[in-house]
Design an enzyme around this catalytic site. Structure first.
Site, PDB file in Angstrom:
ATOM      1  N   LYS A 176      40.223 205.519 119.579  1.00 45.26           N
ATOM      2  CA  LYS A 176      40.268 206.968 119.345  1.00 45.26           C
ATOM      3  C   LYS A 176      40.611 207.723 120.620  1.00 45.26           C
ATOM      4  O   LYS A 176      41.245 208.768 120.556  1.00 45.26           O
ATOM      5  CB  LYS A 176      38.940 207.470 118.756  1.00 45.26           C
ATOM      6  CG  LYS A 176      38.776 207.112 117.294  1.00 45.26           C
ATOM      7  CD  LYS A 176      37.765 208.005 116.614  1.00 45.26           C
ATOM      8  CE  LYS A 176      37.642 207.648 115.145  1.00 45.26           C
ATOM      9  NZ  LYS A 176      36.535 208.378 114.491  1.00 45.26           N
ATOM     10  N   LYS A 199      45.042 198.771 107.544  1.00 46.28           N
ATOM     11  CA  LYS A 199      44.134 199.301 106.531  1.00 46.28           C
ATOM     12  C   LYS A 199      44.663 200.636 105.986  1.00 46.28           C
ATOM     13  O   LYS A 199      45.198 201.438 106.747  1.00 46.28           O
ATOM     14  CB  LYS A 199      42.767 199.491 107.209  1.00 46.28           C
ATOM     15  CG  LYS A 199      41.664 199.978 106.311  1.00 46.28           C
ATOM     16  CD  LYS A 199      40.344 199.998 107.074  1.00 46.28           C
ATOM     17  CE  LYS A 199      39.484 201.167 106.623  1.00 46.28           C
ATOM     18  NZ  LYS A 199      38.152 201.198 107.227  1.00 46.28           N
ATOM     19  N   LYS A 236      43.396 207.584 105.811  1.00 42.93           N
ATOM     20  CA  LYS A 236      43.844 208.968 105.659  1.00 42.93           C
ATOM     21  C   LYS A 236      44.576 209.452 106.903  1.00 42.93           C
ATOM     22  O   LYS A 236      45.256 210.462 106.870  1.00 42.93           O
ATOM     23  CB  LYS A 236      42.684 209.894 105.272  1.00 42.93           C
ATOM     24  CG  LYS A 236      41.465 209.800 106.145  1.00 42.93           C
ATOM     25  CD  LYS A 236      40.255 210.461 105.456  1.00 42.93           C
ATOM     26  CE  LYS A 236      38.963 210.067 106.188  1.00 42.93           C
ATOM     27  NZ  LYS A 236      37.767 210.206 105.387  1.00 42.93           N
TER      28      LYS A 236
END
Ligand code: TRP
Length: 335
Positions: free
Chosen positions: A117, A199, A202
């Protein structure tokens, strides 16, 4: 009468940081609904975790409310499951701070999600992003959860939670129960339709890779039509050699209940066009009742409010017991 034997407790959560995906439904929420009779279940909307990345306030509110409705529409009966919003239970922030002081800089630096992140949000590597795992540990430990259903990507966070709890218990005695991760069997992991090695997420850059739980049927069908397959024109389960087709087979299997052998037979000698159309239609039918029920619930804000208020009250009752114990242990003067 309620069974007097203590049921094991489950806690899990999803961040309301966007629209829920087919992956969150198949990989998480759908399985949760089946656990209510056997376990004492707490499902949280992790809104406090979402602000480690900038959110648009009105969108966060809308996503949170929609996610409450979608939980219920997916079969999480609010009478049998405690459904609550993390920020409604102040004990999360309170225990989160305490646990920050029992979590080491070095161990947080090793978290793969932090590394990922911070690479993705290089202009906003804030302290919350770094201490995220300590807040997540608080989420779990407040409820003395036995099991934490999470995807494989969250396993490291459950492990650090155990490390923090072990460290704290080592100093103060048995305060926290040590939770176990509860990873769903393979097959529950839905991959991106356009990059089947990743994966379904969103935050996928390609809007065609991700199908949303509440998406319109025509959009779902279109995305499946465009799904990446391969060039050997044979519906056969082989995740290594045929990741796209295998992912579609997994999705079809979840949506219809058919096993892989039956799916291979059904599409023997037929082209990928037929197959992708069938998977798209099966997903539309899987999601249709959930979408309709979510829309109906969203029109009844009073009911939704009553659900999350009652959930927050039940959650706070359990959480505050743990928090009080912790405050006493560390030496805070009782009020
Ligand atoms: N970190 C989890 C995710 O991003 C969400 C989460 C927050 C969570 N607190 C939790 C999951 C506690 C399980 C238990 O998916």
């Amino acid at each position: 009468m309620e069974n007097q034997v203590q049921k094991k407790r489950i806690l899990s959560g999803i961040q309301p940081s966007g629209d829920l995906t087919l992956g969150s439904y198949v990989g998480a929420i759908k399985n949760w609904a089946a656990l209510a009779d056997e376990y004492d279940c707490y499902y949280m909307l992790a809104d406090m975790h979402t602000i480690t990345v900038r959110q648009v306030p009105a969108e966060l509110r809308r996503h949170t409310l929609t996610q409450v409705a979608a939980y219920i529409a997916s079969g999480l009966d609010p009478e049998k499951n405690v459904l609550f919003v993390q920020s409604h239970v102040p004990a999360h922030a309170q225990l989160g701070w305490v646990l920050d002081c029992y979590t080491m800089f070095g161990e947080l630096s090793r978290m793969t999600q932090f590394k990922d992140k911070s690479a993705k949000n290089a202009d906003n590597i804030n302290a919350g992003l770094f201490t995220y795992p300590a807040l997540m540990a608080a989420d779990i430990l407040l409820y003395q959860a036995d099991l934490v259903p999470v995807g494989g990507d969250q396993k490291q966070h459950v492990e650090i939670c155990r490390d923090i709890a072990t460290r704290f218990n080592g100093i103060y005695g048995d305060v926290f129960k040590l939770p176990e991760p509860y990873i769903p069997k393979v097959g529950a992991r839905v991959m991106s339709l356009t990059s089947p090695d990743k994966k379904m997420s969103k935050s996928d850059h390609d809007p065609n890779g991700c199908v949303y739980m509440l998406e319109k049927p025509e959009d779902i069908l279109r995305k499946f039509k465009k799904a990446v397959t391969d060039s050997d024109a044979c519906v056969r389960f082989d995740p290594a050699a045929k990741p796209g087709v295998s992912n579609l087979m997994q999705i079809y299997s979840v949506a219809t209940g058919a096993d892989f052998a039956a799916i291979e037979r059904e599409f023997d000698g037929r082209g990928y066009g037929d197959f992708k159309q069938a998977v798209g239609e099966a997903v539309v039918e899987l999601l249709r009742p959930i979408r309709e029920e979510t829309e109906r619930l969203l029109a009844d804000k009073t009911y939704l409010e009553s659900v999350y208020r009652a959930g927050a009250e039940k959650a706070a009752y359990v959480a505050n017991k743990t928090l009080n114990k912790v405050y006493k242990k560390v030496g805070f003067l009782p009020r």
